[in-house]
Design a protein around this motif. Structure first.
Motif, PDB file in Angstrom:
ATOM      1  N   GLN A 439      51.910  16.572  47.114  1.00 28.64           N
ATOM      2  CA  GLN A 439      51.395  15.778  45.993  1.00 28.64           C
ATOM      3  C   GLN A 439      50.980  14.379  46.447  1.00 28.64           C
ATOM      4  O   GLN A 439      49.909  13.883  46.071  1.00 28.64           O
ATOM      5  N   TRP A 440      51.824  13.752  47.230  1.00 27.30           N
ATOM      6  CA  TRP A 440      51.521  12.386  47.678  1.00 27.30           C
ATOM      7  C   TRP A 440      50.338  12.388  48.641  1.00 27.30           C
ATOM      8  O   TRP A 440      49.465  11.505  48.569  1.00 27.30           O
ATOM      9  N   ALA A 441      50.270  13.368  49.534  1.00 30.62           N
ATOM     10  CA  ALA A 441      49.150  13.431  50.481  1.00 30.62           C
ATOM     11  C   ALA A 441      47.833  13.614  49.741  1.00 30.62           C
ATOM     12  O   ALA A 441      46.820  12.973  50.074  1.00 30.62           O
ATOM     13  N   ASP A 442      47.827  14.474  48.729  1.00 34.04           N
ATOM     14  CA  ASP A 442      46.594  14.714  47.978  1.00 34.04           C
ATOM     15  C   ASP A 442      46.077  13.423  47.340  1.00 34.04           C
ATOM     16  O   ASP A 442      44.865  13.141  47.368  1.00 34.04           O
ATOM     17  N   VAL A 443      46.978  12.644  46.767  1.00 28.99           N
ATOM     18  CA  VAL A 443      46.575  11.419  46.072  1.00 28.99           C
ATOM     19  C   VAL A 443      46.148  10.341  47.064  1.00 28.99           C
ATOM     20  O   VAL A 443      45.117   9.683  46.876  1.00 28.99           O
ATOM     21  N   VAL A 444      46.933  10.129  48.097  1.00 28.55           N
ATOM     22  CA  VAL A 444      46.577   9.108  49.095  1.00 28.55           C
ATOM     23  C   VAL A 444      45.226   9.433  49.716  1.00 28.55           C
ATOM     24  O   VAL A 444      44.365   8.552  49.870  1.00 28.55           O
ATOM     25  N   ASN A 445      45.025  10.692  50.069  1.00 29.90           N
ATOM     26  CA  ASN A 445      43.780  11.085  50.732  1.00 29.90           C
ATOM     27  C   ASN A 445      42.580  11.019  49.793  1.00 29.90           C
ATOM     28  O   ASN A 445      41.439  10.892  50.252  1.00 29.90           O
ATOM     29  N   GLN A 446      42.830  11.066  48.489  1.00 32.21           N
ATOM     30  CA  GLN A 446      41.743  10.936  47.531  1.00 32.21           C
ATOM     31  C   GLN A 446      41.269   9.492  47.404  1.00 32.21           C
ATOM     32  O   GLN A 446      40.065   9.234  47.298  1.00 32.21           O
ATOM     33  N   TYR A 447      42.200   8.546  47.432  1.00 26.36           N
ATOM     34  CA  TYR A 447      41.857   7.166  47.091  1.00 26.36           C
ATOM     35  C   TYR A 447      41.835   6.203  48.270  1.00 26.36           C
ATOM     36  O   TYR A 447      41.374   5.069  48.121  1.00 26.36           O
ATOM     37  N   SER A 448      42.332   6.618  49.422  1.00 24.55           N
ATOM     38  CA  SER A 448      42.360   5.735  50.586  1.00 24.55           C
ATOM     39  C   SER A 448      41.463   6.276  51.682  1.00 24.55           C
ATOM     40  O   SER A 448      41.305   7.497  51.832  1.00 24.55           O
ATOM     41  N   ASP A 449      40.879   5.384  52.466  1.00 25.94           N
ATOM     42  CA  ASP A 449      40.081   5.804  53.615  1.00 25.94           C
ATOM     43  C   ASP A 449      40.976   6.212  54.780  1.00 25.94           C
ATOM     44  O   ASP A 449      40.499   6.766  55.767  1.00 25.94           O
ATOM     45  N   TYR A 450      42.265   5.937  54.656  1.00 30.68           N
ATOM     46  CA  TYR A 450      43.242   6.330  55.674  1.00 30.68           C
ATOM     47  C   TYR A 450      43.943   7.601  55.205  1.00 30.68           C
ATOM     48  O   TYR A 450      44.548   7.618  54.130  1.00 30.68           O
ATOM     49  N   LYS A 451      43.866   8.646  56.006  1.00 35.32           N
ATOM     50  CA  LYS A 451      44.370   9.946  55.605  1.00 35.32           C
ATOM     51  C   LYS A 451      45.758  10.209  56.197  1.00 35.32           C
ATOM     52  O   LYS A 451      46.085   9.733  57.288  1.00 35.32           O
ATOM     53  N   VAL A 452      46.555  10.942  55.448  1.00 37.47           N
ATOM     54  CA  VAL A 452      47.903  11.286  55.888  1.00 37.47           C
ATOM     55  C   VAL A 452      48.082  12.790  55.815  1.00 37.47           C
ATOM     56  O   VAL A 452      47.464  13.467  54.986  1.00 37.47           O
ATOM     57  N   THR A 453      48.937  13.314  56.666  1.00 41.19           N
ATOM     58  CA  THR A 453      49.298  14.725  56.614  1.00 41.19           C
ATOM     59  C   THR A 453      50.403  14.923  55.581  1.00 41.19           C
ATOM     60  O   THR A 453      51.033  13.956  55.121  1.00 41.19           O
ATOM     61  N   VAL A 454      50.647  16.179  55.252  1.00 38.58           N
ATOM     62  CA  VAL A 454      51.730  16.483  54.311  1.00 38.58           C
ATOM     63  C   VAL A 454      53.066  16.025  54.897  1.00 38.58           C
ATOM     64  O   VAL A 454      53.916  15.482  54.180  1.00 38.58           O
ATOM     65  N   ASP A 455      53.252  16.224  56.192  1.00 42.09           N
ATOM     66  CA  ASP A 455      54.508  15.792  56.821  1.00 42.09           C
ATOM     67  C   ASP A 455      54.661  14.272  56.757  1.00 42.09           C
ATOM     68  O   ASP A 455      55.756  13.761  56.498  1.00 42.09           O
ATOM     69  N   GLN A 456      53.583  13.547  57.003  1.00 42.64           N
ATOM     70  CA  GLN A 456      53.656  12.084  56.910  1.00 42.64           C
ATOM     71  C   GLN A 456      53.942  11.641  55.483  1.00 42.64           C
ATOM     72  O   GLN A 456      54.700  10.697  55.246  1.00 42.64           O
ATOM     73  N   ALA A 457      53.335  12.311  54.521  1.00 40.38           N
ATOM     74  CA  ALA A 457      53.518  11.937  53.123  1.00 40.38           C
ATOM     75  C   ALA A 457      54.878  12.339  52.585  1.00 40.38           C
ATOM     76  O   ALA A 457      55.299  11.834  51.530  1.00 40.38           O
ATOM     77  N   ALA A 458      55.564  13.234  53.279  1.00 37.55           N
ATOM     78  CA  ALA A 458      56.883  13.653  52.793  1.00 37.55           C
ATOM     79  C   ALA A 458      57.840  12.468  52.688  1.00 37.55           C
ATOM     80  O   ALA A 458      58.713  12.435  51.806  1.00 37.55           O
ATOM     81  N   ALA A 459      57.675  11.476  53.569  1.00 39.44           N
ATOM     82  CA  ALA A 459      58.549  10.298  53.524  1.00 39.44           C
ATOM     83  C   ALA A 459      58.351   9.498  52.247  1.00 39.44           C
ATOM     84  O   ALA A 459      59.273   8.809  51.792  1.00 39.44           O
TER      85      ALA A 459
END
Length: 556
Positions: A439-459
Motif C-alpha cells: 500500500q505504501w509503495a503504491d502511493v509513494v510511487n504514484q506521487y514521488s519521482d523517487y520510487k521504492v520497492t515493497v520491501d523498502q516501503a514495509a518500514a
C-alpha cells in the motif's frame, strides 16, 4: 507548531485553572503591558515595519531554496535570472544571524513557535508555548499593539490558521498556544488588528455549526463555501465571523475573488476551515489557473494596499507557516514548494518597498525544523570521467562518494502530493494499524519521482509499543507508535510519523538527511532592508529578543 497541536501535557491543572480565570478577568486591561519594555539606543525610526517569518526556515532550508533557484536544470526561476526574492533583499540590505531559544530564567535550549514569535513580537524573554506573555507569565505589549497605540494600521497574514502560534503572539495574550478559541475572540474584540488574512474559520464558528441550519445558511449568504464551515473547534455558540462584521466593522472574504473586492480599512479573510492549501496544491492550481484561495503573495499585496492608506503608517506580519509543517514530517518536496510560495510573498514586499525610505522590512524564521540537510553518501557512487584539464595528469575523475546530482533539485520539486496526502491515500480514516508495504509503495510511487520497492516501503508500515507512553498526553498517550529506528525520542507526533518514515524511505535517493521530527536550535538568518542606519544593526549575531527590541525601537 503542528497540525494537530493540543494543550501541552506539562502544564498543571492548577496553572491552567488560574490562567483561565485570568483570561476571563483581564479582557479589559490587556492594552497595558504589566512588564515595562526595555529601552534600545535610538538607531533611527521608520513609518512602517513589515516582518516576514518563514516558520521553520533555518539556513538549511534557505540553502534548499537557493540551490533550486540557481542550479536546478528546470528551475521555475530560470526565466527570472535564477534569483530569489530573498537574495534580492540580501543584496540590497543587510544579513545577520539570530539565536532563537527561550531566553531568561525559565529558558531552555529549543524554542517552539509561540515562544519564538512572542520574543520577536515583544523584545522580551518568553516561556515555551505561551502567547504574548513574558518569562514570568505577565501580559506584555507587542509591536503590533505599539503600532496601534501610535495610530498606525496593523495586519496579520498566515497560510495556516490566524489563531496559530505565530500570528497569535502579535495580538493575543494567553497561557498556552492551544487556546485558539480565546485567541480568536481577542483578535476580533481587541480592536488592535485591522487586516486578518489566513485560514482557521473553525474557531470563529459556533460549536453546533453542523446542526445549526441558521448559521450554515448565514455563511452561505455571506458567500462562504461549505468547506470553510465544515466543523467547529469552539465550545460555545458564538459566531465570531458575524460579530466581526456586525459589531466591529470588518469586511469579510472567503475566497480570492471576494478578497479582491473588499472595501474599507478592516478586513477578516478566512479562506479555509483549518490551514490553507499546501504549496504543492497551490502551484498545481496556479499552473491550471483554477485557484480559489488567495496565495500568500496575493494576501500580502492586498494587505499592503489597505494598510498603506493610513497616513500614520502600519505594522504587518506575514507568515509562511507550512515550511514548518513540511519539516515536521521530513517532507522535502512539500518544503521546497512552501519555500517558493513564501519567496513569492517576499518578492511582493520587495517590489513594494524597494524605492521607499520610510519602511523597515525584516525577513527571518522563528526556528529551524527537522534538522534538514543535503549530505554525501556511499549509495550510487559516481562513474569515472575523463577530464581535459591540464592538472589531471592522466588520472580519471572519480570521486569516492556520491555528492548529490543537481537533478535531485528538479526531482524533489516534481513531487505531486504531500506526505500527509499520501497517508490519506493509504487510509482515509488514518487507521494505519494494519497497512502493508505494498500500500505504501503504491502511493509513494504514484506521487514521488523517487520510487521504492515493497520491501523498502514495509518500514513505513511498521509499528511498535510506545515505550514513552504517558496517560492523558495528546500524543504520547498512544500505546502504539510508528517504528522509528534511530533518534526515536525526537519523533513525537504519533501516527503522523508514518509520513516521516516516507521521508526516510526516499532520503538516500535524494541525498537528504533529517535529524528530528521537531525543532532544532540552529541560528536562523535575518534579512533587513530599509534605511541603512537601521538595517546595519541587524547585521550581527543576535537573539530574537534583540530583534524584537530593534523593531520596537524603529517603529515611531
Amino acid at each position: 507548531m503542528h497540525k494537530k497541536m493540543m494543550l501541552a501535557f506539562v502544564i498543571s491543572s492548577l496553572f491552567l485553572s488560574g490562567c483561565n480565570d485570568d483570561n476571563d478577568k483581564d479582557e479589559n486591561i490587556r492594552t497595558e503591558a504589566k512588564t515595562e519594555q526595555p529601552t534600545t539606543e535610538n538607531i533611527g525610526t521608520v513609518k512602517n515595519v513589515i516582518l516576514m517569518i518563514g516558520d521553520g526556515m533555518g539556513p538549511q532550508q534557505v540553502g534548499l531554496l537557493e540551490e533550486y533557484a540557481r542550479r536546478a536544470p528546470n528551475s521555475i526561476y530560470n526565466s527570472t535570472g535564477n534569483k530569489t526574492a530573498l537574495s534580492k533583499i540580501a543584496d540590497a540590505g543587510d544579513i545577520g544571524l539570530s539565536l532563537t531559544a527561550p531566553f531568561g530564567s525559565n529558558g531552555s535550549l529549543v524554542v517552539d513557535s509561540a515562544c519564538s514569535a512572542t520574543q520577536l513580537a515583544t523584545g522580551i524573554a518568553a516561556g515555551s508555548e505561551m502567547i504574548g506573555l513574558d518569562n514570568d507569565g505577565n501580559i506584555v505589549q507587542t509591536i503590533l499593539e505599539k503600532a496601534k497605540s501610535l495610530g498606525k494600521a496593523t495586519g496579520l497574514i498566515s497560510d495556516v490558521r490566524i489563531t496559530h502560534a505565530t500570528p497569535a503572539a502579535f495580538a493575543s495574550h494567553q497561557a498556552h498556544r492551544s487556546f485558539e478559541d480565546k485567541i480568536a475572540v481577542e483578535l476580533i474584540e481587541s480592536g488592535n488588528v485591522d487586516v486578518l488574512l489566513s485560514g482557521g474559520a473553525r474557531v470563529f464558528l459556533p460549536a453546533d455549526i453542523k446542526e445549526n441550519a441558521a448559521t450554515q445558511q448565514l455563511m452561505s449568504d455571506l458567500g462562504a463555501s461549505s468547506s470553510i464551515y465544515k466543523k467547529s473547534k469552539r465550545k460555545d455558540s458564538r459566531n465570531l465571523i458575524l460579530e466581526a462584521k456586525e459589531d466591529y466593522g470588518f469586511s469579510l472574504a472567503f475566497d480570492n475573488a471576494q478578497l479582491q473586492k473588499v472595501t474599507g480599512d478592516k478586513v477578516l479573510g478566512l479562506f479555509a476551515n483549518s490551514l490553507m492549501s499546501d504549496g504543492i496544491a497551490y502551484h498545481a492550481c496556479k499552473e491550471a489557473n483554477t485557484c480559489t484561495q488567495p496565495s500568500l503573495r496575493e494576501m500580502t499585496i492586498t494587505a499592503l494596499d489597505i494598510l498603506s492608506k493610513d497616513e500614520d503608517g502600519f505594522f504587518l506580519m506575514i507568515e509562511g507557516g507550512q515550511i514548518d509543517w513540511a519539516g515536521h514530517i521530513n517532507d522535502a518536496g512539500w518544503m521546497l514548494h512552501e519555500l517558493v510560495k513564501f519567496d513569492e510573498a517576499v518578492e511582493a514586499v520587495y517590489e513594494w518597498v524597494k524605492d521607499r525610505d520610510d519602511t523597515l522590512v525584516v525577513v527571518t524564521a522563528d526556528h529551524e525544523t527537522g534538522g534538514f540537510g543535503f549530505s554525501y553518501s556511499r549509495k550510487d557512487l559516481p562513474e569515472e570521467k575523463i577530464l581535459d584539464g591540464d592538472g589531471m595528469a592522466g588520472n580519471a575523475y572519480k570521486p569516492l562518494y556520491n555528492f548529490g546530482p543537481l537533478d535531485n533539485l528538479d526531482r524533489i520539486y516534481k513531487q505531486s502530493a504531500t506526505f500527509y496526502d499520501m497517508m490519506t491515500a493509504v487510509n482515509a480514516d488514518w487507521d494505519f494499524s494494519n497497512t502493508t508495504g505494498q500500500q505504501w509503495a503504491d502511493v509513494v510511487n504514484q506521487y514521488s519521482d523517487y520510487k521504492v520497492t515493497v520491501d523498502q516501503a514495509a518500514a513505513i508500515a511498521e509499528r511498535e509499543v510506545n515505550e514513552y507512553q504517558v496517560d492523558g498526553h495528546p500524543y504520547l498517550g498512544a500505546s502504539e507508535f510508528p517504528k522509528i529506528v534511530d533518534f526515536k525520542e525526537f519523533y513525537v507526533y504519533g501516527d503522523d510519523l508514518h509520513a516521516d518514515l516516507i521521508g526516510r524511505a526516499i532520503a538516500a535517493q535524494q541525498n537528504i538527511v533529517w535529524g528530528t521530527g521537531t525543532h532544532t536550535a540552529s541560528p536562523v538568518a535575518v534579512y533587513a532592508f530599509g534605511p541603512k542606519n537601521i538595517t546595519k544593526t541587524f547585521s550581527t549575531m543576535q537573539h530574537h529578543v534583540d530583534l524584537g527590541q530593534k523593531m520596537m525601537a524603529a517603529i515611531k
